[in-house]
Design a protein around this motif. Structure first.
Motif, PDB file in Angstrom:
ATOM      1  N   UNK A 219       0.837  -1.206   0.000  1.00 31.90           N
ATOM      2  CA  UNK A 219       0.000   0.000   0.000  1.00 31.90           C
ATOM      3  C   UNK A 219       0.871   1.255   0.000  1.00 31.90           C
ATOM      4  N   UNK A 220       1.857   1.276   0.871  1.00 31.79           N
ATOM      5  CA  UNK A 220       2.736   2.445   0.925  1.00 31.79           C
ATOM      6  C   UNK A 220       3.509   2.603  -0.377  1.00 31.79           C
ATOM      7  N   UNK A 221       3.965   1.500  -0.943  1.00 33.30           N
ATOM      8  CA  UNK A 221       4.702   1.584  -2.200  1.00 33.30           C
ATOM      9  C   UNK A 221       3.862   2.126  -3.333  1.00 33.30           C
ATOM     10  N   UNK A 222       2.612   1.653  -3.425  1.00 32.39           N
ATOM     11  CA  UNK A 222       1.734   2.136  -4.485  1.00 32.39           C
ATOM     12  C   UNK A 222       1.403   3.616  -4.299  1.00 32.39           C
TER      13      UNK A 222
ATOM     14  N   UNK B  11      10.398   1.275  -5.013  1.00 31.84           N
ATOM     15  CA  UNK B  11      10.480  -0.023  -5.691  1.00 31.84           C
ATOM     16  C   UNK B  11      10.519  -1.173  -4.692  1.00 31.84           C
ATOM     17  N   UNK B  12      11.280  -0.986  -3.612  1.00 32.15           N
ATOM     18  CA  UNK B  12      11.372  -2.040  -2.610  1.00 32.15           C
ATOM     19  C   UNK B  12      10.018  -2.303  -1.962  1.00 32.15           C
ATOM     20  N   UNK B  13       9.248  -1.241  -1.747  1.00 36.21           N
ATOM     21  CA  UNK B  13       7.945  -1.393  -1.109  1.00 36.21           C
ATOM     22  C   UNK B  13       6.921  -2.010  -2.060  1.00 36.21           C
ATOM     23  N   UNK B  14       6.821  -1.483  -3.261  1.00 39.31           N
ATOM     24  CA  UNK B  14       5.730  -1.916  -4.125  1.00 39.31           C
ATOM     25  C   UNK B  14       6.017  -3.241  -4.819  1.00 39.31           C
TER      26      UNK B  14
ATOM     27  N   UNK C 183      11.918  -5.041 -10.401  1.00 36.39           N
ATOM     28  CA  UNK C 183      11.272  -3.776 -10.745  1.00 36.39           C
ATOM     29  C   UNK C 183      12.062  -3.034 -11.817  1.00 36.39           C
ATOM     30  N   UNK C 184      13.368  -3.109 -11.743  1.00 34.12           N
ATOM     31  CA  UNK C 184      14.198  -2.471 -12.761  1.00 34.12           C
ATOM     32  C   UNK C 184      13.986  -3.138 -14.118  1.00 34.12           C
ATOM     33  N   UNK C 185      13.874  -4.456 -14.111  1.00 30.46           N
ATOM     34  CA  UNK C 185      13.585  -5.179 -15.345  1.00 30.46           C
ATOM     35  C   UNK C 185      12.249  -4.721 -15.928  1.00 30.46           C
ATOM     36  N   UNK C 186      11.258  -4.526 -15.042  1.00 31.16           N
ATOM     37  CA  UNK C 186       9.940  -4.059 -15.475  1.00 31.16           C
ATOM     38  C   UNK C 186      10.024  -2.651 -16.044  1.00 31.16           C
ATOM     39  N   UNK C 187      10.814  -1.793 -15.411  1.00 34.80           N
ATOM     40  CA  UNK C 187      10.968  -0.424 -15.908  1.00 34.80           C
ATOM     41  C   UNK C 187      11.642  -0.405 -17.279  1.00 34.80           C
TER      42      UNK C 187
ATOM     43  N   UNK D 225       5.371   4.695 -17.671  1.00 30.56           N
ATOM     44  CA  UNK D 225       6.275   5.383 -16.752  1.00 30.56           C
ATOM     45  C   UNK D 225       6.746   6.739 -17.254  1.00 30.56           C
ATOM     46  N   UNK D 226       6.116   7.251 -18.302  1.00 33.16           N
ATOM     47  CA  UNK D 226       6.613   8.489 -18.899  1.00 33.16           C
ATOM     48  C   UNK D 226       6.624   9.641 -17.907  1.00 33.16           C
ATOM     49  N   UNK D 227       5.625   9.709 -17.031  1.00 31.41           N
ATOM     50  CA  UNK D 227       5.530  10.824 -16.092  1.00 31.41           C
ATOM     51  C   UNK D 227       6.164  10.502 -14.740  1.00 31.41           C
ATOM     52  N   UNK D 228       6.773   9.337 -14.616  1.00 30.70           N
ATOM     53  CA  UNK D 228       7.314   8.908 -13.331  1.00 30.70           C
ATOM     54  C   UNK D 228       8.835   8.942 -13.346  1.00 30.70           C
ATOM     55  N   UNK D 229       9.382   9.126 -12.150  1.00 30.09           N
ATOM     56  CA  UNK D 229      10.822   8.960 -11.989  1.00 30.09           C
ATOM     57  C   UNK D 229      11.110   7.484 -11.788  1.00 30.09           C
ATOM     58  N   UNK D 230      11.984   6.931 -12.597  1.00 30.82           N
ATOM     59  CA  UNK D 230      12.404   5.537 -12.467  1.00 30.82           C
ATOM     60  C   UNK D 230      13.925   5.493 -12.499  1.00 30.82           C
ATOM     61  N   UNK D 231      14.473   4.349 -12.163  1.00 25.88           N
ATOM     62  CA  UNK D 231      15.920   4.192 -12.256  1.00 25.88           C
ATOM     63  C   UNK D 231      16.383   4.424 -13.692  1.00 25.88           C
TER      64      UNK D 231
END
Length: 296
Positions: free
Chosen positions: A162-165, A185-188, A226-230, A247-253
């Motif tokens: 929940x916190x991760x999402x 990423x660790x949380x979700x 999660x990195x593989x998913x990104x 993920x266009x509007x999100x910060x990812x690795x």
């Protein structure tokens, strides 16, 4: 330690496929049957949970127990409960108010097929059912059942999925830094991987050193996955079976480091995960094989 397993010495890939088949068969038996063709909540619950998938979280638990010399049947129901929680989280993640996805596992998402109301109800029903399955898991002691339910609750709640999402949806500003993205990423993603290893540690009655390395393995694998998913977000729906470019509007690795550095980070997580297994003499087992097939 629990009773030594009597697995037939098949190649690891065959054993993993056998475990996956047993999970699918047990899921069918455990899920509540629809009362009629109009019982959309139960139908959604069935279709969403049994849709073709990796079954990664239950396989992690079962593979860990096999590596630790335990009977995998001991954890079949807890493994299925993990998959139910994962499926329920996907029902919610895909909603228009969340990630607004239309495709999952190569099929229309639950809210597209059944409506948003049914998706929410099916998710709540499936989560509740997962807790019940865990609480009544055969062959576990009452103390183990209590601890297993607590592990599952912790993975789902305000310090887990929940916190991760929430951070993923609302935490873009504070997550622009790499450490914030890693925490999200660790949380979700990593929460259920950690739960799988905590359950394995509980049922196999491992020592503190083994438990610490299993936890470290889960953390590294969660970040890698999660990195593989990104990275896969830049592919097509035909390649991934789900919506892409989410993920266009999100910060990812990937967006923070760039594709090449992200690939290097993925390899580093894989190496670190393997090192945790090596440290407790599990480096040649089914967990290592599962991770190799996943991350290559």
């Amino acid at each position: 330690m629990q009773t030594q397993t009597s697995l037939i010495p098949l190649p690891q890939a065959d054993r993993l496929q056998s475990l996956r088949q047993r999970v699918d068969e047990r899921l069918v038996a455990l899920l509540p049957a629809p009362e009629s063709a109009q019982d959309n909540v139960a139908l959604a619950l069935h279709q969403g949970t049994l849709a073709p998938g990796k079954r990664l979280r239950p396989l992690l638990l079962l593979a860990a127990l096999a590596d630790l010399g335990c009977q995998t049947d001991l954890a079949l129901d807890p493994a299925c409960a993990l998959e139910m929680v994962h499926a329920a989280s996907l029902f919610l993640d895909d909603l228009p108010c969340m990630d607004n996805a239309s495709l999952r596992r190569g099929q229309p998402t639950i809210h597209v097929r059944f409506g948003e109301d049914v998706a929410v109800l099916a998710s709540v029903a499936l989560l509740s059912h997962a807790y019940g399955v865990m609480a009544m898991a055969p062959d576990l002691t009452p103390a183990q059942r209590n601890a297993a339910v607590a592990i599952l609750a912790r993975a789902v709640g305000c310090q887990g999925l929940v916190r991760g999402q929430y951070r993923d949806l609302r935490g873009e500003d504070q997550s622009r830094q790499l450490d914030g993205v890693i925490t999200t990423n660790q949380l979700k993603t990593g929460s259920l991987f950690t739960a799988a290893m905590e359950l394995a540690a509980l049922l196999a009655e491992v020592d503190a050193v083994q438990a610490r390395h299993l936890d470290g393995f889960a953390s590294e694998l969660g970040l890698a996955f999660q990195l593989l998913d990104d990275i896969a977000d830049g592919l097509t729906p035909q390649q991934t079976g789900k919506d892409c470019h989410q993920d266009r509007a999100k910060a990812t690795v990937v967006s923070l480091l760039g594709p090449q550095a992200a690939q290097q980070q993925l390899a580093a997580h894989h190496t670190a995960a393997q090192a945790h297994l090596d440290a407790i003499d599990l480096g040649q087992g089914e967990l290592a094989e599962l991770v190799q097939r996943l991350l290559g």
